[in-house]
Design a protein around this motif. Structure first.
Motif, mmCIF file in Angstrom:
data_model
loop_
_atom_site.group_PDB
_atom_site.id
_atom_site.type_symbol
_atom_site.label_atom_id
_atom_site.label_comp_id
_atom_site.label_asym_id
_atom_site.label_seq_id
_atom_site.Cartn_x
_atom_site.Cartn_y
_atom_site.Cartn_z
ATOM 1 N N LYS A 1 0.721 -1.202 -0.135
ATOM 2 C CA LYS A 1 -0.070 -0.126 0.086
ATOM 3 C C LYS A 1 0.809 1.274 -0.127
ATOM 4 O O LYS A 1 0.558 2.241 -0.663
ATOM 5 N N GLU B 1 -8.845 -2.938 14.026
ATOM 6 C CA GLU B 1 -9.728 -2.548 12.890
ATOM 7 C C GLU B 1 -11.000 -2.916 13.493
ATOM 8 O O GLU B 1 -11.545 -4.051 12.914
ATOM 9 N N LYS C 1 -7.963 4.083 11.729
ATOM 10 C CA LYS C 1 -6.778 3.981 11.418
ATOM 11 C C LYS C 1 -6.016 5.448 11.425
ATOM 12 O O LYS C 1 -5.068 5.849 12.013
ATOM 13 N N ASP D 1 -8.538 1.851 3.778
ATOM 14 C CA ASP D 1 -9.131 0.600 4.279
ATOM 15 C C ASP D 1 -9.540 -0.022 3.173
ATOM 16 O O ASP D 1 -10.258 0.675 2.130
ATOM 17 N N SER D 2 -9.162 -1.228 2.769
ATOM 18 C CA SER D 2 -9.438 -2.016 1.296
ATOM 19 C C SER D 2 -9.803 -3.344 1.286
ATOM 20 O O SER D 2 -9.534 -3.856 2.577
ATOM 21 N N SER E 1 -10.932 -8.766 4.606
ATOM 22 C CA SER E 1 -9.988 -9.306 3.708
ATOM 23 C C SER E 1 -8.550 -9.619 4.127
ATOM 24 O O SER E 1 -8.179 -10.841 3.724
ATOM 25 N N PHE F 1 -12.441 -4.651 -6.007
ATOM 26 C CA PHE F 1 -11.459 -4.100 -5.085
ATOM 27 C C PHE F 1 -12.328 -2.999 -4.683
ATOM 28 O O PHE F 1 -12.673 -1.980 -5.480
ATOM 29 N N PHE G 1 0.748 -7.370 -4.242
ATOM 30 C CA PHE G 1 0.457 -7.603 -3.142
ATOM 31 C C PHE G 1 -0.878 -8.462 -2.938
ATOM 32 O O PHE G 1 -1.835 -8.259 -3.584
ATOM 33 N N GLY G 2 -1.120 -9.157 -1.839
ATOM 34 C CA GLY G 2 -2.397 -9.618 -1.536
ATOM 35 C C GLY G 2 -3.044 -10.445 -2.644
ATOM 36 O O GLY G 2 -2.487 -11.324 -2.866
ATOM 37 N N TYR G 3 -4.334 -10.123 -2.878
ATOM 38 C CA TYR G 3 -5.065 -10.923 -3.672
ATOM 39 C C TYR G 3 -4.672 -10.681 -5.299
ATOM 40 O O TYR G 3 -5.569 -11.135 -6.236
ATOM 41 N N ASP G 4 -3.609 -10.053 -5.565
ATOM 42 C CA ASP G 4 -3.455 -9.183 -6.846
ATOM 43 C C ASP G 4 -3.512 -10.493 -8.135
ATOM 44 O O ASP G 4 -4.020 -10.391 -8.940
ATOM 45 N N LYS H 1 -1.233 -0.940 -12.750
ATOM 46 C CA LYS H 1 -2.215 -1.270 -11.793
ATOM 47 C C LYS H 1 -2.376 -0.116 -11.218
ATOM 48 O O LYS H 1 -3.691 0.340 -11.153
ATOM 49 N N HIS I 1 -8.598 0.585 -7.516
ATOM 50 C CA HIS I 1 -9.212 1.153 -6.490
ATOM 51 C C HIS I 1 -8.877 2.200 -5.562
ATOM 52 O O HIS I 1 -9.155 3.359 -5.381
ATOM 53 N N ARG I 2 -7.305 1.904 -5.336
ATOM 54 C CA ARG I 2 -6.694 3.064 -4.519
ATOM 55 C C ARG I 2 -6.356 4.198 -5.181
ATOM 56 O O ARG I 2 -6.351 5.415 -4.893
HETATM 57 P P1 IMP Z 1 -6.541 -3.553 5.168
HETATM 58 O O1 IMP Z 1 -6.989 -2.571 4.453
HETATM 59 O O2 IMP Z 1 -5.295 -3.248 6.175
HETATM 60 O O3 IMP Z 1 -7.564 -4.167 6.247
HETATM 61 O O4 IMP Z 1 -5.936 -4.670 4.468
HETATM 62 C C1 IMP Z 1 -6.839 -4.925 3.323
HETATM 63 C C2 IMP Z 1 -6.504 -6.366 2.644
HETATM 64 O O5 IMP Z 1 -7.280 -6.401 1.385
HETATM 65 C C3 IMP Z 1 -5.151 -6.509 2.133
HETATM 66 O O6 IMP Z 1 -4.240 -6.805 3.249
HETATM 67 C C4 IMP Z 1 -5.273 -7.516 1.085
HETATM 68 O O7 IMP Z 1 -5.135 -8.679 1.415
HETATM 69 C C5 IMP Z 1 -6.402 -6.906 0.355
HETATM 70 N N1 IMP Z 1 -6.198 -5.762 -0.728
HETATM 71 C C6 IMP Z 1 -6.345 -4.337 -0.404
HETATM 72 N N2 IMP Z 1 -6.008 -3.880 -1.450
HETATM 73 C C7 IMP Z 1 -5.461 -4.744 -2.355
HETATM 74 C C8 IMP Z 1 -4.774 -4.489 -3.653
HETATM 75 O O8 IMP Z 1 -4.540 -3.590 -3.995
HETATM 76 N N3 IMP Z 1 -4.379 -5.788 -3.866
HETATM 77 C C9 IMP Z 1 -4.513 -6.952 -3.470
HETATM 78 N N4 IMP Z 1 -5.137 -7.180 -2.468
HETATM 79 C C10 IMP Z 1 -5.617 -5.938 -1.808
#
Ligand code: IMP
Length: 195
Positions: free
Chosen positions: A13, A42, A54, A70-71, A86, A117, A151-154, A174, A179-180
């Motif tokens: 992020k 959270e 946060k 938060d995403s 997530s 997302f 990262f994450g679910y990408d 990306k 979404h970000r």
């Molecule tokens: P939080 O916003 O810290 O609660 O975490 C959001 C979670 O959603 C992350 O740890 C990822 O697993 C997922 N996530 C959020 N944004 C993305 C992204 O841009 N790519 C992939 N996974 C995402």
């Protein structure tokens, strides 16, 4: 240039926020680089509530402008899950791989794979003013991970716009559709409109 503290420990992020907000004229410093260490629970039920939780926690510890995000991934066939959960979808100590495997397993026999997302950013100013904005990106859950970028679910999120997964996309690709990026662009438009 306005200095902004990014209220997150998530390196993926931070890189994206730095790249997108840098383009829009902000200097972004991570909370670690600003020597702010705080563990935040959270407890919100929405992305907006969690983004504000946060941002407020970090804003209490500095005099700078603070930005939190938060995403999460919302899957239509799972009624919007994992959504705000997530990050914790496969338990507290799970890895990105564990979370993707759990989601793919749950989607094993599902034909309709539409997902989005969602990101809500919250900015707090030293005078206490709070602004939140949302962004989203549409796509589908693949049947297996593709690519290893991001990262994450990408790797399991196929972007309708890019015609590939975020795991196969370059950072620039990306950041052009995410979404970000949409949430941060909406935020900048709001701030410009208020000047
Ligand atoms: P939080 O916003 O810290 O609660 O975490 C959001 C979670 O959603 C992350 O740890 C990822 O697993 C997922 N996530 C959020 N944004 C993305 C992204 O841009 N790519 C992939 N996974 C995402």
């Amino acid at each position: 240039m306005t200095r902004v503290i990014a209220a997150t420990k998530n390196k993926g992020k931070i890189r994206e926020i730095q790249s997108i907000l840098g383009r829009l004229g902000f200097e972004v410093v991570s909370q670690a680089d600003a020597n702010i260490d705080v563990d935040i629970e959270e407890t919100g039920k929405t992305f907006e509530q969690n983004a504000l939780i946060k941002a407020r926690a970090v804003a209490m510890m500095c005099d700078d402008v603070v930005l939190a995000d938060d995403s999460g991934l919302c899957v239509d066939a799972l009624d919007g899950a994992p959504g705000v959960y997530s990050a914790r979808y496969a338990g507290e100590d799970a890895s990105d791989g564990d979370r993707m495997r759990k989601l793919l397993d749950e989607m094993k026999d599902v034909c309709g794979r539409k997902a989005r997302f969602v990101c809500v950013v919250a900015m707090i100013f030293p005078d206490g003013r709070e602004v939140t904005c949302e962004g989203e990106v549409l796509g589908e859950i693949t049947h297996e991970p593709r690519g290893s970028a991001g990262f994450g679910y990408d790797p399991i999120f196929y972007s309708d716009e890019l015609k590939k997964t975020f795991g196969e996309a370059t950072e620039q690709e990306k950041d052009g559709v995410s979404h970000r990026a949409h949430a941060l662009e909406n935020l900048c438009r709001r701030l410009e409109g208020e000047q």
